[in-house]
Design an enzyme around this catalytic site. Structure first.
Site, PDB file in Angstrom:
ATOM      1  N   TRP A  82     -20.743  -3.149  55.434  1.00 47.61           N
ATOM      2  CA  TRP A  82     -19.872  -3.483  54.298  1.00 47.61           C
ATOM      3  C   TRP A  82     -19.478  -4.961  54.266  1.00 47.61           C
ATOM      4  O   TRP A  82     -18.879  -5.413  53.295  1.00 47.61           O
ATOM      5  CB  TRP A  82     -18.587  -2.649  54.357  1.00 47.61           C
ATOM      6  CG  TRP A  82     -18.723  -1.259  53.813  1.00 47.61           C
ATOM      7  CD1 TRP A  82     -19.842  -0.668  53.285  1.00 47.61           C
ATOM      8  CD2 TRP A  82     -17.671  -0.279  53.736  1.00 47.61           C
ATOM      9  NE1 TRP A  82     -19.552   0.615  52.895  1.00 47.61           N
ATOM     10  CE2 TRP A  82     -18.229   0.881  53.152  1.00 47.61           C
ATOM     11  CE3 TRP A  82     -16.331  -0.270  54.098  1.00 47.61           C
ATOM     12  CZ2 TRP A  82     -17.476   2.032  52.924  1.00 47.61           C
ATOM     13  CZ3 TRP A  82     -15.586   0.874  53.870  1.00 47.61           C
ATOM     14  CH2 TRP A  82     -16.158   2.021  53.285  1.00 47.61           C
ATOM     15  N   LYS A  83     -19.704  -5.667  55.355  1.00 42.62           N
ATOM     16  CA  LYS A  83     -19.266  -7.074  55.467  1.00 42.62           C
ATOM     17  C   LYS A  83     -17.768  -7.166  55.181  1.00 42.62           C
ATOM     18  O   LYS A  83     -17.030  -6.236  55.483  1.00 42.62           O
ATOM     19  CB  LYS A  83     -20.117  -7.966  54.557  1.00 42.62           C
ATOM     20  CG  LYS A  83     -21.613  -7.749  54.809  1.00 42.62           C
ATOM     21  CD  LYS A  83     -22.499  -8.777  54.185  1.00 42.62           C
ATOM     22  CE  LYS A  83     -23.957  -8.467  54.534  1.00 42.62           C
ATOM     23  NZ  LYS A  83     -24.897  -9.415  54.020  1.00 42.62           N
ATOM     24  N   HIS A 123     -25.189 -11.084  63.789  1.00 38.07           N
ATOM     25  CA  HIS A 123     -25.620 -11.156  62.382  1.00 38.07           C
ATOM     26  C   HIS A 123     -25.718 -12.629  61.971  1.00 38.07           C
ATOM     27  O   HIS A 123     -24.905 -13.457  62.412  1.00 38.07           O
ATOM     28  CB  HIS A 123     -24.605 -10.415  61.508  1.00 38.07           C
ATOM     29  CG  HIS A 123     -25.093 -10.211  60.105  1.00 38.07           C
ATOM     30  ND1 HIS A 123     -25.088 -11.218  59.187  1.00 38.07           N
ATOM     31  CD2 HIS A 123     -25.637  -9.126  59.497  1.00 38.07           C
ATOM     32  CE1 HIS A 123     -25.600 -10.759  58.052  1.00 38.07           C
ATOM     33  NE2 HIS A 123     -25.942  -9.495  58.216  1.00 38.07           N
ATOM     34  N   GLU A 173     -33.638  -9.530  60.503  1.00 29.43           N
ATOM     35  CA  GLU A 173     -33.006  -9.795  59.217  1.00 29.43           C
ATOM     36  C   GLU A 173     -33.279 -11.235  58.784  1.00 29.43           C
ATOM     37  O   GLU A 173     -32.479 -12.132  59.076  1.00 29.43           O
ATOM     38  CB  GLU A 173     -31.496  -9.592  59.337  1.00 29.43           C
ATOM     39  CG  GLU A 173     -31.077  -8.177  59.620  1.00 29.43           C
ATOM     40  CD  GLU A 173     -29.768  -7.847  58.924  1.00 29.43           C
ATOM     41  OE1 GLU A 173     -29.709  -6.832  58.255  1.00 29.43           O
ATOM     42  OE2 GLU A 173     -28.835  -8.657  59.025  1.00 29.43           O
TER      43      GLU A 173
HETATM   44  P1  PGA Z   1     -28.194  -7.013  51.996  1.00 28.04           P
HETATM   45  O1  PGA Z   1     -27.535  -7.404  53.397  1.00 28.04           O
HETATM   46  O2  PGA Z   1     -28.723  -5.608  52.126  1.00 28.04           O
HETATM   47  O3  PGA Z   1     -27.077  -7.113  51.018  1.00 28.04           O
HETATM   48  O4  PGA Z   1     -29.309  -7.966  51.746  1.00 28.04           O
HETATM   49  C1  PGA Z   1     -28.120  -7.034  54.617  1.00 28.04           C
HETATM   50  C2  PGA Z   1     -27.359  -7.618  55.766  1.00 28.04           C
HETATM   51  O5  PGA Z   1     -26.955  -8.793  55.706  1.00 28.04           O
HETATM   52  O6  PGA Z   1     -27.134  -6.951  56.775  1.00 28.04           O
END
Ligand code: PGA
Length: 230
Positions: free
Chosen positions: A12-13, A104, A153
């Site tokens: 969710w950040k 991250h 990522e």
């Molecule tokens: P996103 O983010 O699916 O919105 O691209 C992925 C993440 O940063 O973990």
């Protein structure tokens, strides 16, 4: 049907108030109740902000999603608990989360997290029984020996709507797995949605996906899980 485990990790950040998190959960649960899936190989992990963890854990434990929806942290302190204002230590969160994301790209970029700090975070997590999802942004980055899952990522795919092709994700996953020297599960993250998740789930070289934006609406996240398991 996959023969190997698959993880779906929602991040969710820095989003949602506590009330919004509760609404998300209630909607997700009612979708789940209408049509639950067989999740024999699939583990669903939600990584909300720290402020949501206590209430979400209580709701999950009392619901039909107990043992279905697992909780993870988006980061953790590299230190033990003590005089570290603003930090949340592994000992403080271990009763609430089973997993933690470590490294991250947004933590590395905006908060100056270095490989050395990330090693300490991994140690703190493991000393407290928290499984780790370690993120790398390209295939040349070093892979710590003690992470439980590795998430690839690429920054050009995060939040851009331009996901890595399945061929690219497959090739990097193969490379990272070989480089790790063990049977490390490789997760792909970057613009994963219900529309493209099926291709990643069909590739046995990948052990999961890490959607950010697509985990924010309960219906999107539910559809993503549905597409992945079907
Ligand atoms: P996103 O983010 O699916 O919105 O691209 C992925 C993440 O940063 O973990």
């Amino acid at each position: 049907m996959r023969s190997t485990p698959f993880y779906i990790i929602g991040n969710w950040k820095s989003n949602k108030t506590i009330d919004e998190a509760v609404v998300w959960f209630k909607e997700f649960e009612s979708l789940w109740k209408t049509m639950p899936f067989v999740l024999s190989q699939t583990t669903i992990i939600l990584c909300p902000s720290f402020i949501h963890l206590r209430v979400l854990k209580s709701l999950i434990d009392l619901s039909s999603l107990a043992h279905v929806l697992h909780l993870g942290a988006q980061t953790l302190s590299s230190s033990k608990q003590g005089a570290y204002t603003g930090e949340i230590a592994a000992t403080q969160m271990k009763d609430l989360v089973e997993y933690a994301i470590v490294g991250h790209s947004e933590r590395r970029e905006h908060f100056g997290e270095t490989d050395a700090m990330l090693e300490q975070k991994l140690t703190q997590a493991h000393e407290n029984g928290i499984k780790t999802i370690y993120c790398v942004q390209d295939k040349d980055q070093s892979i710590p020996q003690n992470c439980d899952l590795l998430a690839y990522e690429p920054v050009w795919a995060i939040g851009t709507g331009k996901p890595a092709t399945i061929e690219h994700a497959h090739e990097v996953a193969e490379h990272l797995k070989a480089k790790s020297g063990r049977n490390l599960g490789i997760i792909y993250g970057g613009s994963v949605t219900h529309e493209n998740v099926h291709d990643y789930a069909a590739d046995e070289k990948l052990s999961g996906v890490l959607p950010g934006g697509a985990s924010l609406k309960p219906g999107d996240f539910y559809n993503l899980i549905k597409s992945a398991v079907q």
